[in-house]
Design a protein around this motif. Structure first.
Motif, PDB file in Angstrom:
ATOM      1  N   ASP A 503       0.962  -1.169  -0.034  1.00  0.00           N
ATOM      2  CA  ASP A 503       0.049  -0.063  -0.008  1.00  0.00           C
ATOM      3  C   ASP A 503       0.882   1.255   0.047  1.00  0.00           C
ATOM      4  OD1 ASP A 503       1.060  -0.019   2.531  1.00  0.00           O
ATOM      5  OD2 ASP A 503      -1.057  -0.262   3.658  1.00  0.00           O
ATOM      6  N   THR A 504       2.284   1.079   0.035  1.00  0.00           N
ATOM      7  CA  THR A 504       2.991   2.330   0.090  1.00  0.00           C
ATOM      8  C   THR A 504       4.351   2.001  -1.098  1.00  0.00           C
ATOM      9  OG1 THR A 504       2.510   2.791   2.190  1.00  0.00           O
ATOM     10  CG2 THR A 504       4.516   3.763   1.378  1.00  0.00           C
ATOM     11  N   VAL A 505       4.487   2.789  -1.850  1.00  0.00           N
ATOM     12  CA  VAL A 505       5.725   2.701  -2.538  1.00  0.00           C
ATOM     13  C   VAL A 505       6.725   3.792  -2.260  1.00  0.00           C
ATOM     14  CG1 VAL A 505       6.380   2.441  -4.987  1.00  0.00           C
ATOM     15  CG2 VAL A 505       4.260   1.748  -4.475  1.00  0.00           C
ATOM     16  N   ASP A 675      19.350   6.506   8.001  1.00  0.00           N
ATOM     17  CA  ASP A 675      17.986   7.278   7.919  1.00  0.00           C
ATOM     18  C   ASP A 675      16.960   6.573   7.156  1.00  0.00           C
ATOM     19  OD1 ASP A 675      19.516   9.189   9.527  1.00  0.00           O
ATOM     20  OD2 ASP A 675      19.929  10.481   7.847  1.00  0.00           O
ATOM     21  N   LYS A 676      17.204   6.087   5.967  1.00  0.00           N
ATOM     22  CA  LYS A 676      16.235   5.569   5.091  1.00  0.00           C
ATOM     23  C   LYS A 676      15.715   4.346   5.758  1.00  0.00           C
ATOM     24  CE  LYS A 676      18.528   6.931   0.647  1.00  0.00           C
ATOM     25  NZ  LYS A 676      18.799   6.230  -0.624  1.00  0.00           N
ATOM     26  N   LEU A 677      16.594   3.672   6.439  1.00  0.00           N
ATOM     27  CA  LEU A 677      15.991   2.442   7.077  1.00  0.00           C
ATOM     28  C   LEU A 677      15.073   2.467   8.243  1.00  0.00           C
ATOM     29  CD1 LEU A 677      16.136  -0.820   7.298  1.00  0.00           C
ATOM     30  CD2 LEU A 677      18.070  -0.548   8.801  1.00  0.00           C
ATOM     31  N   GLN A 678      15.559   3.961   9.065  1.00  0.00           N
ATOM     32  CA  GLN A 678      14.647   4.137  10.127  1.00  0.00           C
ATOM     33  C   GLN A 678      13.129   4.835   9.600  1.00  0.00           C
ATOM     34  OE1 GLN A 678      15.166   4.105  13.457  1.00  0.00           O
ATOM     35  NE2 GLN A 678      13.046   4.713  13.493  1.00  0.00           N
ATOM     36  N   VAL A 679      13.054   5.199   8.429  1.00  0.00           N
ATOM     37  CA  VAL A 679      11.796   6.059   7.863  1.00  0.00           C
ATOM     38  C   VAL A 679      11.180   4.784   7.471  1.00  0.00           C
ATOM     39  CG1 VAL A 679      11.133   7.029   5.601  1.00  0.00           C
ATOM     40  CG2 VAL A 679      12.929   7.883   6.874  1.00  0.00           C
ATOM     41  N   LEU A 680      11.598   3.534   6.929  1.00  0.00           N
ATOM     42  CA  LEU A 680      10.649   2.503   6.417  1.00  0.00           C
ATOM     43  C   LEU A 680      10.326   1.709   7.786  1.00  0.00           C
ATOM     44  CD1 LEU A 680      12.982   0.767   3.668  1.00  0.00           C
ATOM     45  CD2 LEU A 680      11.118   2.499   3.537  1.00  0.00           C
ATOM     46  N   GLU A 681      11.148   1.826   8.688  1.00  0.00           N
ATOM     47  CA  GLU A 681      10.875   1.168  10.279  1.00  0.00           C
ATOM     48  C   GLU A 681       9.498   1.965  10.607  1.00  0.00           C
ATOM     49  OE1 GLU A 681      14.206   0.878  12.614  1.00  0.00           O
ATOM     50  OE2 GLU A 681      15.064  -0.902  11.842  1.00  0.00           O
ATOM     51  N   THR A 682       9.606   3.316  10.738  1.00  0.00           N
ATOM     52  CA  THR A 682       8.567   4.160  11.107  1.00  0.00           C
ATOM     53  C   THR A 682       7.378   3.934  10.302  1.00  0.00           C
ATOM     54  OG1 THR A 682      10.121   5.824  11.904  1.00  0.00           O
ATOM     55  CG2 THR A 682       7.630   6.348  11.370  1.00  0.00           C
ATOM     56  N   LEU A 683       7.333   3.536   8.930  1.00  0.00           N
ATOM     57  CA  LEU A 683       6.199   3.495   8.082  1.00  0.00           C
ATOM     58  C   LEU A 683       5.769   1.979   8.365  1.00  0.00           C
ATOM     59  CD1 LEU A 683       7.288   4.506   4.586  1.00  0.00           C
ATOM     60  CD2 LEU A 683       5.640   5.620   6.020  1.00  0.00           C
ATOM     61  N   ARG A 684       6.620   0.981   8.586  1.00  0.00           N
ATOM     62  CA  ARG A 684       5.871  -0.209   9.267  1.00  0.00           C
ATOM     63  C   ARG A 684       5.354  -0.224  10.512  1.00  0.00           C
ATOM     64  NH1 ARG A 684      10.994  -2.508   7.495  1.00  0.00           N
ATOM     65  NH2 ARG A 684      11.641  -2.478   9.537  1.00  0.00           N
ATOM     66  N   GLU A 685       5.818   0.401  11.266  1.00  0.00           N
ATOM     67  CA  GLU A 685       5.192   0.712  12.734  1.00  0.00           C
ATOM     68  C   GLU A 685       3.506   1.431  12.551  1.00  0.00           C
ATOM     69  OE1 GLU A 685       7.577   2.952  15.090  1.00  0.00           O
ATOM     70  OE2 GLU A 685       9.156   1.519  15.288  1.00  0.00           O
ATOM     71  N   ILE A 690       5.089  -2.151   2.282  1.00  0.00           N
ATOM     72  CA  ILE A 690       6.116  -1.005   1.647  1.00  0.00           C
ATOM     73  C   ILE A 690       6.736  -2.108   0.337  1.00  0.00           C
ATOM     74  CG2 ILE A 690       8.040   0.314   1.722  1.00  0.00           C
ATOM     75  CD1 ILE A 690       7.455   0.398   4.780  1.00  0.00           C
ATOM     76  N   MET A 691       6.632  -1.318  -0.817  1.00  0.00           N
ATOM     77  CA  MET A 691       7.614  -1.627  -1.879  1.00  0.00           C
ATOM     78  C   MET A 691       8.624  -0.736  -2.100  1.00  0.00           C
ATOM     79  SD  MET A 691       6.808  -2.864  -5.726  1.00  0.00           S
ATOM     80  CE  MET A 691       5.815  -1.269  -6.283  1.00  0.00           C
ATOM     81  N   MET A 692       9.984  -0.893  -2.058  1.00  0.00           N
ATOM     82  CA  MET A 692      11.245  -0.143  -2.275  1.00  0.00           C
ATOM     83  C   MET A 692      11.708  -0.267  -3.475  1.00  0.00           C
ATOM     84  SD  MET A 692      13.278   2.516  -0.705  1.00  0.00           S
ATOM     85  CE  MET A 692      14.744   3.060  -1.188  1.00  0.00           C
ATOM     86  N   VAL A 693      11.867   1.092  -4.171  1.00  0.00           N
ATOM     87  CA  VAL A 693      12.385   0.809  -5.640  1.00  0.00           C
ATOM     88  C   VAL A 693      13.544   1.712  -5.571  1.00  0.00           C
ATOM     89  CG1 VAL A 693      11.857   1.336  -8.061  1.00  0.00           C
ATOM     90  CG2 VAL A 693      10.224   0.818  -6.511  1.00  0.00           C
ATOM     91  N   MET A 703      16.231  -1.292   0.979  1.00  0.00           N
ATOM     92  CA  MET A 703      15.598  -2.200   0.450  1.00  0.00           C
ATOM     93  C   MET A 703      15.442  -3.456   1.197  1.00  0.00           C
ATOM     94  SD  MET A 703      17.183  -1.713  -3.281  1.00  0.00           S
ATOM     95  CE  MET A 703      16.262  -2.901  -4.142  1.00  0.00           C
ATOM     96  N   ALA A 704      16.380  -4.040   1.915  1.00  0.00           N
ATOM     97  CA  ALA A 704      16.012  -5.073   2.694  1.00  0.00           C
ATOM     98  C   ALA A 704      15.087  -5.057   3.757  1.00  0.00           C
ATOM     99  CB  ALA A 704      17.535  -5.485   3.186  1.00  0.00           C
ATOM    100  N   GLY A 705      14.737  -3.576   4.006  1.00  0.00           N
ATOM    101  CA  GLY A 705      13.818  -3.473   5.223  1.00  0.00           C
ATOM    102  C   GLY A 705      12.589  -3.271   4.679  1.00  0.00           C
ATOM    103  N   ALA A 706      12.259  -3.572   3.252  1.00  0.00           N
ATOM    104  CA  ALA A 706      10.931  -3.425   2.782  1.00  0.00           C
ATOM    105  C   ALA A 706      10.187  -4.753   2.393  1.00  0.00           C
ATOM    106  CB  ALA A 706      11.063  -2.734   1.388  1.00  0.00           C
ATOM    107  N   GLY A 707       9.121  -4.783   2.476  1.00  0.00           N
ATOM    108  CA  GLY A 707       8.402  -5.993   2.034  1.00  0.00           C
ATOM    109  C   GLY A 707       8.583  -6.711   0.671  1.00  0.00           C
ATOM    110  N   VAL A 708       8.649  -5.599  -0.064  1.00  0.00           N
ATOM    111  CA  VAL A 708       9.102  -6.152  -1.525  1.00  0.00           C
ATOM    112  C   VAL A 708      10.189  -5.007  -1.970  1.00  0.00           C
ATOM    113  CG1 VAL A 708       8.482  -6.486  -4.012  1.00  0.00           C
ATOM    114  CG2 VAL A 708       6.970  -7.286  -2.060  1.00  0.00           C
ATOM    115  N   SER A 709      11.315  -5.572  -2.431  1.00  0.00           N
ATOM    116  CA  SER A 709      12.417  -4.469  -3.122  1.00  0.00           C
ATOM    117  C   SER A 709      12.419  -4.750  -4.330  1.00  0.00           C
ATOM    118  CB  SER A 709      13.738  -4.820  -2.390  1.00  0.00           C
ATOM    119  OG  SER A 709      14.304  -6.233  -2.382  1.00  0.00           O
ATOM    120  N   VAL A 710      12.536  -3.653  -5.142  1.00  0.00           N
ATOM    121  CA  VAL A 710      12.609  -3.755  -6.628  1.00  0.00           C
ATOM    122  C   VAL A 710      13.877  -3.064  -7.117  1.00  0.00           C
ATOM    123  CG1 VAL A 710      11.457  -3.110  -8.858  1.00  0.00           C
ATOM    124  CG2 VAL A 710       9.997  -3.864  -7.138  1.00  0.00           C
TER     125      VAL A 710
END
Length: 815
Positions: A503-505, A675-685, A690-693, A703-710
């Motif tokens: 639901d988030t790209v 910082d990018k990894l922290q932002v993704l963790e906040t979004l997951r909380e 998340i899909m990270m491109v 990308m490793a912290g996203a549900g799907v990495s592209v």
């Protein structure tokens, strides 16, 4: 197998056996010393479970001759390995084709035996393609030693070649077609005899004619049972031995019971025979499997076709002469000539010539792309109208095309969670049916029903979970091939299923939403010369530099400049039509002009100044522009209810500008990898999926912290290796198509499972009540299987008009 047959391979042992071995208190006989040696090896490694679970006799091991050993040892040569071996982090990875595999127990034996060999890191075999992936440490073991270890078990291993694999696929396809034809002919013939009797179209038929019809039906049904239905029996026997129930168990039980009961009635007399039901059941079931096999067959041919895109030979240039060499013999630095219409045999950089290349094998994009000197090109691309000279950078198993093939093999070998769930449901269903069926027979028998066996047979046939077992893998295979054609390559088995919940790209900026290279966005002139004349003067100077900034001007026309000097860190100076020109940074040009430049209000991008000794001529604004399709891709995702986020390490001002230009919901700049990894963790909380491109090495943590990495197709090799999918053509619009395909796949799988379970739940009470004859049960079950298989195969067709991406509600998509 008689007691005197070979314990290993099943061959008849000599009349007076002399090769024996006592195993668990019993004397086992062997036809040769090779079989005895293999048996001893298997027992020494604790793998004697192989003899319990195998469904076919093992092959007889053959002693390798001197010439065969020499051919195997030749595979240790680095030049030979270049065609099928590639370096990986743990060591070396090779793709092998294994011959003489007869059942799943063979794969179990091979994988466990190889796991015990020194130097082997991993070894896995794909049962469908008989292709093996071997990863080993070359410092601990040679490849030839590992291949000899495979030969010692009686199997043959050789480097994988696409043409051999295609021949194996065609043989399997041909065999399935013959089985289907035999079952179809048998069904037609038996129904011709049974139909008039069922519906009383023929009256006053003498018992002799009835007996003749039955014996003739037996003659017709026998090849159907022993040839067309043989896979069901062998698979069922394997499943029972391994205590893993699948659809083959009730199928084989139903066919076997009906056939044996019909023979009994034919020989000793009785009311009903079921030869037509046996043939129809086998025919329709084989038809469903044949259609499902077609999807796998096309998938296999797609992979082999990709391998076939890489030619076997290349034209190498040495001392102004060309020579024909094997493609895997090419090395880094070699120069090859590619004529119009030929396929590039290796990755490299164009050093001479310009042409158009069809890169459909790599990107899925069928429109040719123009390529000029300095551009990277890849193996598998088809040259257009002009000859090219290419300097090789990667060849053999190291090419990008070979990497795509390895990823495809890995994805097809992995079983996604939804397929595992369908297998579990089918297994539970089969076990319940096998318990319920004898209870129904006992009930009707105690009630004195004459047709108790008919009812039991109908229950067994009508409740076969064929649809559950066939439809899910067909849908997954069709969807994966569809995405591959579109230019998005899933690299993990879970990718397609994980895309459903996105639901988030989150986008990286440079190289993802933007081109990743500078381009000219504006030209401001200050003197008497016009913009075109200023660009011509700039191009005449910049053609003498290979700096990334200078390359922006390389495609512009300009008369040659003279006495051009490169001032490191400043810019260029030279003579153009009698004038001394300076181009570069503001301070460098100002030092040569002698007075201050005009006022500049440029807030974004990079300034490149042009002047002569007396006046300022122009200011060129360079910037990294968004990809042409980026805005459309973002808008498509947003219309579906997905939230878009731009997450970049660049300065905040530029990030905000790109976000506003593309209409992205949220922009975060100056973000480090942490910082990018922290932002993704906040979004997951926050409950976001998340899909990270991205495309850079700095994107790996996020990308490793996203549900799907592209990863973008232009990304670094390590980034592509770690990603869940690779956008081969770099077209961001395919992200929406990937999400659409994933949700359509989930919808079709749900439809299939609902249909299969609903059909079984409705048909079971009707069959148990005696309202469904066996032949009608066979038709109903088969139609159910065909419906779900054909429904799943819709995924393989590209829609004529793009369908809107379903709107997300929370984390779910509404159909």
């Amino acid at each position: 197998m008689t007691p005197l047959d070979c314990y290993h391979c099943g061959e008849p042992a000599p009349g007076k056996p002399t090769i024996t071995l006592e195993l668990e208190g019993e004397l086992r006989h062997f036809c040769c010393r090779g079989c005895k040696a293999v048996c001893e090896t298997i027992r020494a490694e604790g793998l004697d479970g192989f003899y319990q679970f195998r469904t076919e006799p093992a092959v007889t091991p053959k002693e390798l001759t001197g010439s065969e050993l020499n051919r195997i040892r030749e595979l240790d040569h680095p030049l030979v390995q270049k065609s099928f071996v590639s370096p990986v982090k743990a060591g070396q990875e090779g793709t092998l084709l294994i011959r003489d595999i007869t059942c799943a127990a063979c794969i179990w034996l091979l994988e466990n035996h190889m796991a015990k060999q020194p130097g082997v890191i991993s070894f896995s075999v794909n049962h469908s393609t008989q292709r093996a992936r071997l990863v080993w440490n070359p410092e601990e073991a040679r490849l030839s030693e590992l291949l000899i270890a495979i030969h010692e078990l009686g199997y043959r291993a050789r480097p994988y070649q696409a043409d051999e694999a295609e021949q194996a696929l065609k043989a399997e396809h041909r065999s399935a077609l013959i089985r289907l034809a035999v079952a179809g002919i048998g069904s037609f013939q038996t129904m011709m005899l049974a139909f008039p009797l069922y519906f009383e179209l023929v009256s006053e038929l003498s018992p002799e004619f009835v007996s003749f019809f039955r014996w003739f039906s037996l003659l017709v049904a026998t090849p159907v049972v022993f040839y067309s239905a043989r896979p069901f029996f062998t698979n069922a026997l394997r499943d029972i031995r391994s205590r893993h129930l699948t659809m083959d168990v009730p199928v084989a039980t139903a066919i076997g019971l009906a056939y044996v009961a019909s023979i009994w009635v034919t020989v000793f007399g009785g009311e009903e025979v079921y030869f037509e039901s046996v043939c129809m059941f086998t025919f329709f079931l084989q038809l469903g499997r044949y259609i499902e096999m077609q999807a796998r067959y096309r998938a296999g041919l797609t992979g082999n076709a990709l391998a076939g895109f890489q030619p076997m030979v290349a034209s190498r240039i040495r001392d102004n002469d060309s020579e024909i060499v094997a493609s895997h013999e090419l090395t880094m630095g070699d120069v090859i000539r590619v004529r119009p219409g030929e396929t590039l045999p290796a990755d490299g950089v164009i050093i001479s010539g310009h042409s158009t290349l069809n890169e459909a094998a790599l990107t899925g994009e069928y429109l040719p792309e123009t390529r000029n000197p300095g551009d990277e090109v890849h193996a598998g691309s088809i040259n257009g109208e002009n000859p090219l000279e290419v300097k090789v950078s990667r060849a053999g198993a190291q090419t990008r095309l070979s990497g795509i093939l390895r990823i495809l093999d890995r994805v097809q070998a992995e079983k996604p969670p939804v397929a595992l769930m369908a297998d579990r449901i089918a297994g539970v269903f089969v076990s319940r049916v096998l318990v319920l069926t004898p209870i129904i027979w006992i009930g009707w028998w105690l009630a004195g029903a004459d047709n108790a066996f008919d009812i039991t047979l109908s229950v067994l046939v009508v409740t076969c979970p064929c649809a559950l077992s066939l439809a899910t893998p067909t849908a997954i295979t069709s969807a994966t091939m569809r995405l591959r054609k579109l230019g998005l390559l899933p690299t993990r088995g879970h990718t397609l299923e994980s895309l459903n919940s996105i639901d988030t790209v989150v986008f990286d900026k440079t190289g993802t939403l933007t081109r990743g290279e500078l381009s000219l966005v504006n030209t401001r002139v200050f003197g008497t010369a016009g913009p075109e004349q200023c660009l011509e003067m700039a191009a005449s100077l910049e053609k003498h530099s290979e700096h990334p900034i200078a390359r922006v001007f390389h495609d512009l026309r300009g008369s040659p400049a003279h006495n051009v000097q490169n001032n490191l860190g400043g810019g260029l100076s030279g003579e153009f039509e009698g004038r001394t020109l300076y181009i570069g940074h503001r301070d460098f040009v100002q030092a040569n002009v002698g007075h201050a430049p005009p006022a500049s209000d440029v807030q974004q991008g990079m300034e490149v100044w042009l002047a002569d000794k007396t006046q300022w001529l122009a200011c060129f604004i360079l910037d990294d522009e968004p990809r042409p399709e980026a805005k459309e891709a973002v808008q498509t995702l947003q219309r579906a209810g997905l939230r878009t986020v731009l997450l970049s390490g660049d300065r905040s001002g530029h990030v905000e500008k790109i976000a506003q230009l593309l209409g992205i919901d949220e922009a975060i700049g100056q973000a480090s990898p942490e910082d990018k990894l922290q932002v993704l963790e906040t979004l997951r909380e926050q409950g976001r999926h998340i899909m990270m491109v991205g495309d850079g090495l700095n994107d790996l943590p996020s990308m490793a912290g996203a549900g799907v990495s592209v990863a973008m197709g232009s990304a670094a090799d390590l980034t592509q290796l770690k990603a869940d999918a690779v956008l081969l053509g770099g077209q961001l619009t395919q992200l929406a198509e990937a999400l659409r395909t994933a949700r359509q796949t989930r919808r079709i799988i749900r439809q299939n499972m609902a249909w299969a379970l609903g059909y079984n739940l409705c048909a079971l009470p009707l069959a148990a009540a005696g309202l469904v004859p066996p032949w009608l049960a066979a038709i109903g079950m088969s139609i159910s299987s065909l419906v779900v298989v054909l429904n799943a195969m819709r995924l393989g067709r590209e829609p004529r008009t793009p369908e809107p991406l379903p709107t997300m509600v929370g984390a779910e998509a509404t159909p």
